[in-house]
Design a protein around this motif. Structure first.
Motif, mmCIF file in Angstrom:
data_model
loop_
_atom_site.group_PDB
_atom_site.id
_atom_site.type_symbol
_atom_site.label_atom_id
_atom_site.label_comp_id
_atom_site.label_asym_id
_atom_site.label_seq_id
_atom_site.Cartn_x
_atom_site.Cartn_y
_atom_site.Cartn_z
ATOM 1 N N CYS A 4 0.837 -1.191 0.000
ATOM 2 C CA CYS A 4 0.000 0.000 0.000
ATOM 3 C C CYS A 4 0.874 1.244 0.000
ATOM 4 C CB CYS A 4 -0.961 -0.002 1.192
ATOM 5 S SG CYS A 4 -0.161 -0.223 2.791
ATOM 6 N N ILE A 5 0.215 2.388 -0.102
ATOM 7 C CA ILE A 5 0.908 3.669 -0.181
ATOM 8 C C ILE A 5 0.502 4.525 1.011
ATOM 9 C CG2 ILE A 5 1.137 5.797 -1.526
ATOM 10 C CD1 ILE A 5 0.489 4.051 -4.016
ATOM 11 N N LEU A 32 5.251 -1.322 2.166
ATOM 12 C CA LEU A 32 4.788 -0.099 1.523
ATOM 13 C C LEU A 32 5.453 0.073 0.162
ATOM 14 C CD1 LEU A 32 4.073 0.490 4.640
ATOM 15 C CD2 LEU A 32 3.905 2.838 3.856
ATOM 16 N N LEU A 33 4.691 0.626 -0.764
ATOM 17 C CA LEU A 33 5.164 0.815 -2.132
ATOM 18 C C LEU A 33 5.735 2.206 -2.357
ATOM 19 C CD1 LEU A 33 2.092 -0.809 -3.893
ATOM 20 C CD2 LEU A 33 4.284 -1.895 -3.408
ATOM 21 N N LYS A 202 5.190 2.650 8.687
ATOM 22 C CA LYS A 202 4.984 1.205 8.827
ATOM 23 C C LYS A 202 3.650 0.868 9.478
ATOM 24 C CE LYS A 202 7.147 0.469 13.374
ATOM 25 N NZ LYS A 202 8.218 -0.245 14.115
ATOM 26 N N ASN A 203 3.069 1.831 10.206
ATOM 27 C CA ASN A 203 1.806 1.574 10.903
ATOM 28 C C ASN A 203 0.574 1.797 10.035
ATOM 29 O OD1 ASN A 203 2.977 0.834 13.393
ATOM 30 N ND2 ASN A 203 3.283 2.979 13.936
ATOM 31 N N ILE A 204 0.768 2.065 8.746
ATOM 32 C CA ILE A 204 -0.383 2.281 7.879
ATOM 33 C C ILE A 204 -1.243 1.027 7.776
ATOM 34 C CG2 ILE A 204 0.558 1.621 5.620
ATOM 35 C CD1 ILE A 204 -1.357 4.858 6.415
ATOM 36 N N VAL A 222 -8.769 -3.657 0.607
ATOM 37 C CA VAL A 222 -8.501 -2.270 1.007
ATOM 38 C C VAL A 222 -7.181 -1.794 0.411
ATOM 39 C CG1 VAL A 222 -7.976 -0.740 2.947
ATOM 40 C CG2 VAL A 222 -9.821 -2.414 3.142
ATOM 41 N N MET A 223 -6.151 -2.601 0.505
ATOM 42 C CA MET A 223 -4.840 -2.225 -0.021
ATOM 43 C C MET A 223 -4.899 -2.002 -1.530
ATOM 44 S SD MET A 223 -2.624 -4.894 2.292
ATOM 45 C CE MET A 223 -1.054 -4.613 1.520
#
Length: 243
Positions: A4-5, A32-33, A202-204, A222-223
């Motif tokens: 995800c972003i 994360l991307l 990182k907590n996203i 969701v991602m």
């Protein structure tokens, strides 16, 4: 494509001065991307641009003047046109680097903007930055604490089209006005209100889990959807992430 972003993080903030490389590496390890990183004042601009050079294609910079400015030792104050004037030469200098203009917006929290004069100056600062975004054909990364309706109304009045409203705290009916205007909304990890959790990329995953629970869908869904939305809003991301 998986991952995800993070569409709104503060990598140039003082709290990350000593461990920013670890924070970014942990974000990569968490899947994360890309990190869409915002600034709050001109003093953070060059640090963020340097990070975007060091982590090219992963850290994507947004430059802007936040409606709340630090004012030591008194605390915080509302942004002024002078704050913006200081920032403008740097925005011009680094415009080719930018993914968006931000973090910008309005903050009508009484301790920040208790007079109409302070609110009006915030509006002027915001309007000028909306115009910059339009001139550069860039999205806006927007703050709107205690000012949801005024923020959305001003964005619409000024003809802003590509907008991310971050951590929106207004009424659902007001948020829907933004949705109808084509604006996007981001949900931060702080949605769970944990004082022990540091606000870092990182907590996203916590946001993904929360959205999945509320909507009754999978975290993977969701991602996927939020990543596609991010690429719609920030076209430059499409060149970096293969969907």
């Amino acid at each position: 494509m998986s991952g995800c972003i993070d569409c709104h993080c503060h990598l140039a903030a003082p709290e990350f001065l000593t461990d920013i490389d670890a924070v970014i590496e942990q974000a990569k390890e968490a899947g994360l991307l890309a990190l869409v990183a915002v600034t709050e004042h001109s003093g953070e601009f060059e640090r963020l641009v340097e990070l975007s050079d060091r982590y090219s294609g992963f850290v994507l910079p947004c430059l802007g003047v936040h409606p709340v400015q630090e004012n030591p030792p008194q605390g915080q104050r509302a942004a002024t046109l002078q704050d913006l004037q200081t920032a403008l030469p740097l925005i011009e200098k680094y415009k080719e680097y930018l993914l968006a203009i931000g973090e910008v917006g309005l903050d009508f929290t009484p301790r920040i903007a208790c007079t109409e004069a302070q609110k009006n100056e915030q509006r002027k600062v915001f309007i000028e930055q909306i115009e910059i975004a339009k001139q550069l054909d860039l999205p806006l990364n927007v703050h709107s604490r205690s000012a949801g309706r005024p923020t959305i109304n001003l964005l619409k009045e000024q003809g802003a089209k590509k907008v991310l409203l971050h951590a929106f705290d207004g009424k659902p009916s007001v948020a829907m006005e933004g949705v109808k205007a084509g604006f996007f909304f981001s949900i931060p990890p702080s949605v769970i209100r944990s004082e022990q959790m540091r606000n870092e990329p990182k907590n996203i995953s916590i946001s993904c889990q929360y959205i999945a629970q509320v909507k009754g869908i999978s975290v993977e869904n969701v991602m996927e959807v939020t990543t596609r939305n991010a690429c719609k809003l920030f076209p430059k991301l499409q060149k970096l992430i293969h969907l």
